[in-house]
Design a protein around this motif. Structure first.
Motif, short mmCIF file in Angstrom:
data_model
loop_
_atom_site.label_atom_id
_atom_site.label_comp_id
_atom_site.label_asym_id
_atom_site.label_seq_id
_atom_site.Cartn_x
_atom_site.Cartn_y
_atom_site.Cartn_z
N VAL A 1 -67.60 25.69 -90.33
CA VAL A 1 -67.30 26.01 -91.86
C VAL A 1 -67.01 27.47 -92.28
N THR B 1 -57.02 22.00 -79.52
CA THR B 1 -57.85 21.54 -80.53
C THR B 1 -58.86 20.52 -79.87
N TRP C 1 -51.89 27.06 -92.16
CA TRP C 1 -51.85 27.60 -90.88
C TRP C 1 -50.75 28.68 -90.40
N MET D 1 -68.61 19.37 -79.86
CA MET D 1 -69.37 18.13 -80.19
C MET D 1 -70.26 18.22 -78.85
N PHE E 1 -66.13 13.30 -85.40
CA PHE E 1 -65.51 14.64 -85.23
C PHE E 1 -64.21 14.54 -84.60
N LEU E 2 -63.94 13.74 -83.63
CA LEU E 2 -62.77 13.51 -82.78
C LEU E 2 -61.86 12.40 -83.55
N MET F 1 -63.55 28.82 -90.67
CA MET F 1 -62.50 28.49 -91.41
C MET F 1 -62.24 29.49 -92.50
N GLY G 1 -50.81 17.87 -87.75
CA GLY G 1 -51.49 17.75 -86.97
C GLY G 1 -52.93 18.66 -86.86
N PHE G 2 -52.47 20.12 -87.20
CA PHE G 2 -53.61 21.22 -87.36
C PHE G 2 -54.46 20.68 -88.58
N PHE H 1 -58.09 12.87 -84.97
CA PHE H 1 -56.95 12.59 -84.24
C PHE H 1 -56.04 11.58 -84.76
N THR I 1 -57.12 17.51 -88.02
CA THR I 1 -58.23 17.66 -87.35
C THR I 1 -59.10 18.89 -87.92
N GLY I 2 -58.24 19.80 -88.19
CA GLY I 2 -58.97 21.12 -88.83
C GLY I 2 -59.76 20.78 -90.04
N PHE I 3 -59.21 20.02 -90.96
CA PHE I 3 -59.77 19.86 -92.31
C PHE I 3 -60.81 18.77 -92.20
N PRO J 1 -57.39 22.40 -98.44
CA PRO J 1 -58.91 22.29 -97.84
C PRO J 1 -60.01 22.44 -99.07
N LEU K 1 -52.73 21.52 -80.47
CA LEU K 1 -53.33 20.32 -80.64
C LEU K 1 -53.89 19.96 -79.39
N LEU L 1 -62.75 20.71 -79.77
CA LEU L 1 -63.54 19.95 -80.39
C LEU L 1 -64.61 19.07 -79.15
N LYS M 1 -54.08 32.78 -94.65
CA LYS M 1 -53.82 31.17 -93.98
C LYS M 1 -54.85 31.28 -92.58
N ILE M 2 -54.98 30.24 -92.08
CA ILE M 2 -56.03 29.80 -91.14
C ILE M 2 -55.39 30.27 -89.94
N ASN M 3 -56.23 30.98 -88.74
CA ASN M 3 -55.56 31.11 -87.75
C ASN M 3 -56.07 30.17 -86.51
N LEU M 4 -55.43 29.27 -85.93
CA LEU M 4 -56.05 28.31 -85.14
C LEU M 4 -56.73 28.73 -84.10
N LEU N 1 -62.76 18.33 -89.44
CA LEU N 1 -63.87 19.19 -88.82
C LEU N 1 -64.61 19.99 -89.81
N LEU N 2 -63.74 20.82 -90.78
CA LEU N 2 -64.40 21.40 -91.89
C LEU N 2 -65.02 20.47 -92.91
#
Lengths: 407, 407, 407
Positions: free
Chosen positions: B243, B207, C398, B215, C60-61, B246, C74-75, C65, C78-80, C133, B204, B211, B257-260, C82-83
């Protein structure tokens, strides 16, 4: 069993906060000139808006997150910071509008109010963890009142144009907080409370807060001085501070390792010192001042903090004495020294020296006296402070719903 | 038992950092023209201030927090980032003032210095966790020196106005770091160190860093190009990148699955690629470039990173090759392609092609050579690097007071 | 055993996202006028850039958050975020360019697109943790389409210049999300999922998100209204909100403690309410509105949220109804009231009232209808939503490499 729980905030915080809010609204309705409020031009404001927002981030995010290093005090550190700053901002707006604002070239009332809030947050740094939010609210309001009265007094006495709020912000706030903390000393909870430590999670959050302060510090010095060269000086001074703080932390550590909390505080010392200076500096002079401020601040963290605790029974949670008071006073004397160097006439030089030292003495005395009085006010049983066991602990004040679910 | 502890930083870091600071102060006193420092106008500066602060956040907060994904490397990731960036900013200010800055339309020295610091932080990304702060400091200073020399060389040879620092920042920094990491390869600590992983907390924090980079990336491209359309292009390219990253991460994952870590790197690729382009783009072209850069970057993370490790014994902690080098080179060729498309005259077209490819070749060669030399310098036993067991671990360098209390 | 794993995203998310991206690129290539894209002047843009970046941070943030309070989400939070935001920004840019943007005085297309993305994120707040997602992506695109169609409709019907996007952003988004969540109700996962709680780590991250929203909210209201006094009003209203939210949270808590999630939501209510107002306010009026909005929002959190869940089987993860819908509607009526007070002529007053109430009714109806339709679309088995057990859990989507290493 009653003693297991911290005294409820129910009867104190809501009544006090809501009553104050209603009083503020009435005061605003009658005394805050709406003309003043309406006449600012878009252009002028937007021009300084990025700069203002940096100060906004410092006050509401930076200070709160930086005070979050205590392992169980994260919610309180940010939450009570927001509470006090939001209240102080309103109070400061009112008293500045009432007493006529002490700086008229600022973008209206906002910047003044934020600088006052920053000062209250500095004072809070010394008592974090040992007071409840109702006490912090009172402390914030009294500190700002003291600060504004002190500024009005100095302005009356010296009629100077080169008035320096930033120095006052740090020195007044820090000494005020330390005195309050001295009066509130809890012999049971000391010398070191078991929860007064950081772990890797809270250390990272406080690093975030510290970096926000460090990055945006040039803005807080600029917003006061309105002089671009002060911003450059702060930038260079902070760069030197960060490097020096890390080197000195290793050098003074018995194991040769870096102490996170010391570095976080000392890396800001250069910015505080430059904030107290209004003379235009050569780059290298700013760097030297940053180095000296960091040196004093690191020594303060390593040796003076414990000394204050054992010798004077004065506990300073966030080390505001080392981060704000000492570098602020150093900067003030550096400014005096630079003024003297630039002055040929001995008479003027002596006037300068007397002038500077008097302003410092008055500010220091005011902060010590008002801080002590505030301490005694906060010591009243009326405020129902948490037990010693519940110091530095969020659980005294915050619901933890996941615990309820598990039970 | 001595081998339990990492070698103390005591004898290396403080001496090196303080000595360098004193040298810098002397150099600034003699060589940095204070006139230069003083003549900037408030107006001009504030105009670009918001933009500059975004770059400031990227350099001091973004890179540091993004490199924080390693589970026990949070303090070092941000702390050493701050240390190196603060040092490099001073060094870059000096050498740019000395060699006369390579971009004069910038807001004085600050922006240049920050871009150099960004480049050093990119290089650091490849060696994070395997070096101590004294080594990182040396790496940062040498990287920036190499970068500035390379830029001076290209400027001399090609006399071009459309000089592109951003491309260099990424490609030079990443290749430099990868070569250094290759020389420093520790066969014991590989193929995968037990601490080289992330958990939900550090994920986190990284992340947050990612971000912030994502941004504010339009600002870093704008501050270099001073062309508003580059900012728009970056904005759109980054949106497509996020996009696509992901989607591709899911597509290439065996479990769907998504790899962070992959997503965090690949989502920035679009911004890096656009940074290498100076031609004004149609929106859809920017989007296509963002998509291609992300595709290459994701493939790089999924396949090339391990290949580099096993085939070449080259370990790249933060995957800077995939995040910075590949998209940067892609952008450079995209820029060349767009220039060729817009040119009717074959002679000019060929000149363009030669020009572009030469600049790239020189930069790549310089970064490979200087990176390798730096690697051998850092490999000296003199620097007392941590043991293999203590790689990717804050405890080698940071005091943890709460542990001391518990014992 | 198959049921141990959440359905893979493999077959849905990548196909959908990449296909949409390619469609967007084609649409941009044919329909987004590059002239429009190119003609913006640097000067004009940079003037508002600081303001725009604040909105960027909010979208975006901040939202991402803030939605991170769920202990294992948490992932995804924020991740989705952003997506969806990155996708919606492109879609909104396209439809606004296609339908001709509804505000021409804005800094080109960016601000509009960001406000639309904010609206989609508000809607997402209601369904967080209960959707995958791919579903969120569809929800975001449909919500924005609904919002833009609604705005076009109102503009056609009322031909008004004082069009208010901010009110719509909140009210439309929140009601849309709540209706979708109502259709998607999972009786198995309710009344309260075991993972629907926060801990001290996720609480601190969501505090960070909330403070970012709180600090930059004046910018989001300003960017829409382009009126500096709206910014001041928002600033004061938010200060009152923060204090009131904390006081009311204690007052309404059985144990006299502060509830973090309630305070985070209610402290923003003042900003949402002021955003719905276009009349210029006296400072004290802004403060009163902030106080009322916070009161309603806190009551909504304490009582209405559970009532909605048990009586209507409608689960609202982030409490968007209390944070966005109720304060938005309150602000809309406050605006109407202030217009009526300032109007002497009864005919005009009645026209105003009808006008305001119609706009609200149309927006509410549109959001309820489109939200319900979207809910039924998302309920299709085609989307392979996660099992009830895997709700509010990152592990469904994830990769956690450190788990793999340990096994």
């Amino acid at each position: 069993m009653a003693p297991h729980y911290a005294p409820s905030l129910w009867a104190r915080l809501p009544a006090m906060a809501l009553m104050l809010e209603i009083i503020f609204i009435v005061l605003f309705a009658f005394f805050v000139e709406t003309e003043e409020f309406k006449k600012t031009k878009n252009q002028e404001f937007l021009y300084l808006y990025a700069n203002f927002q940096d100060v906004h981030v410092i006050v509401f995010l930076g200070f709160g997150f930086m005070s979050m290093f205590l392992v169980r005090y994260g919610f309180s550190g940010t939450g009570f910071g927001l509470l006090v700053a939001a209240m102080v901002v309103q109070w400061a707006t009112f008293i500045n509008a009432f007493l006529s604002s002490f700086h008229s070239r600022k973008i209206c009332f906002l910047v003044n109010a934020e600088l006052c809030a920053a000062s209250a947050l500095v004072a809070m740094g010394a008592v974090h963890g040992k007071t409840n939010p109702a006490q912090l609210l009172l402390l914030g309001l009294l500190e700002v009142t003291g600060l504004v009265v002190n500024q009005g007094l100095i302005k009356k006495l010296f009629k100077n144009d080169t008035f320096n709020t930033t120095m006052q912000l740090h020195v007044f706030g820090a000494l005020f907080g330390v005195m309050t903390s001295w009066v509130l000393y809890r012999s049971e909870a000391e010398p070191r409370h078991e929860k007064e430590k950081f772990d890797s999670k809270t250390g990272l959050f406080s690093t975030l807060g510290m970096l926000l302060l460090w990055m945006f510090w040039p803005s807080i010095n600029f917003v006061e001085a309105q002089e671009i060269r002060i911003m450059y000086s702060t930038y260079l001074s902070l760069a030197v501070s960060a490097v020096t703080a890390m080197a000195l932390s290793v050098l003074l550590s018995p194991k040769g390792k870096i102490n996170l909390v010391h570095v976080q505080g000392a890396a800001l010392a250069g910015g505080v010192a430059i904030g107290a200076i209004r003379t235009v500096l050569d780059p290298w002079v700013a760097m030297v001042i940053g180095m000296c401020a960091t040196l004093l601040s690191t020594l303060g963290f390593r040796y003076m903090k414990d000394h204050m605790l054992f010798a004077f029974e004065c506990h300073d949670t966030c080390g505001v004495l080392s981060v704000h008071a000492i570098p602020g006073i150093l900067g003030w004397f550096a400014d005096l020294f630079l003024q003297l160097v630039n002055t040929d006439d001995a008479t003027i030089a002596i006037r300068f020296a007397v002038h500077y030292i008097c302003i410092l003495l008055i500010s220091v005395s005011m902060s010590l006296v008002t801080g002590t009085i505030t301490g005694f006010l906060l010591k009243l049983k009326f405020w129902k402070p948490q037990q010693d066991r519940k110091c530095f602990d969020d659980q005294a004040f915050w619901e933890f719903p996941h615990l309820a679910v598990h039970n």
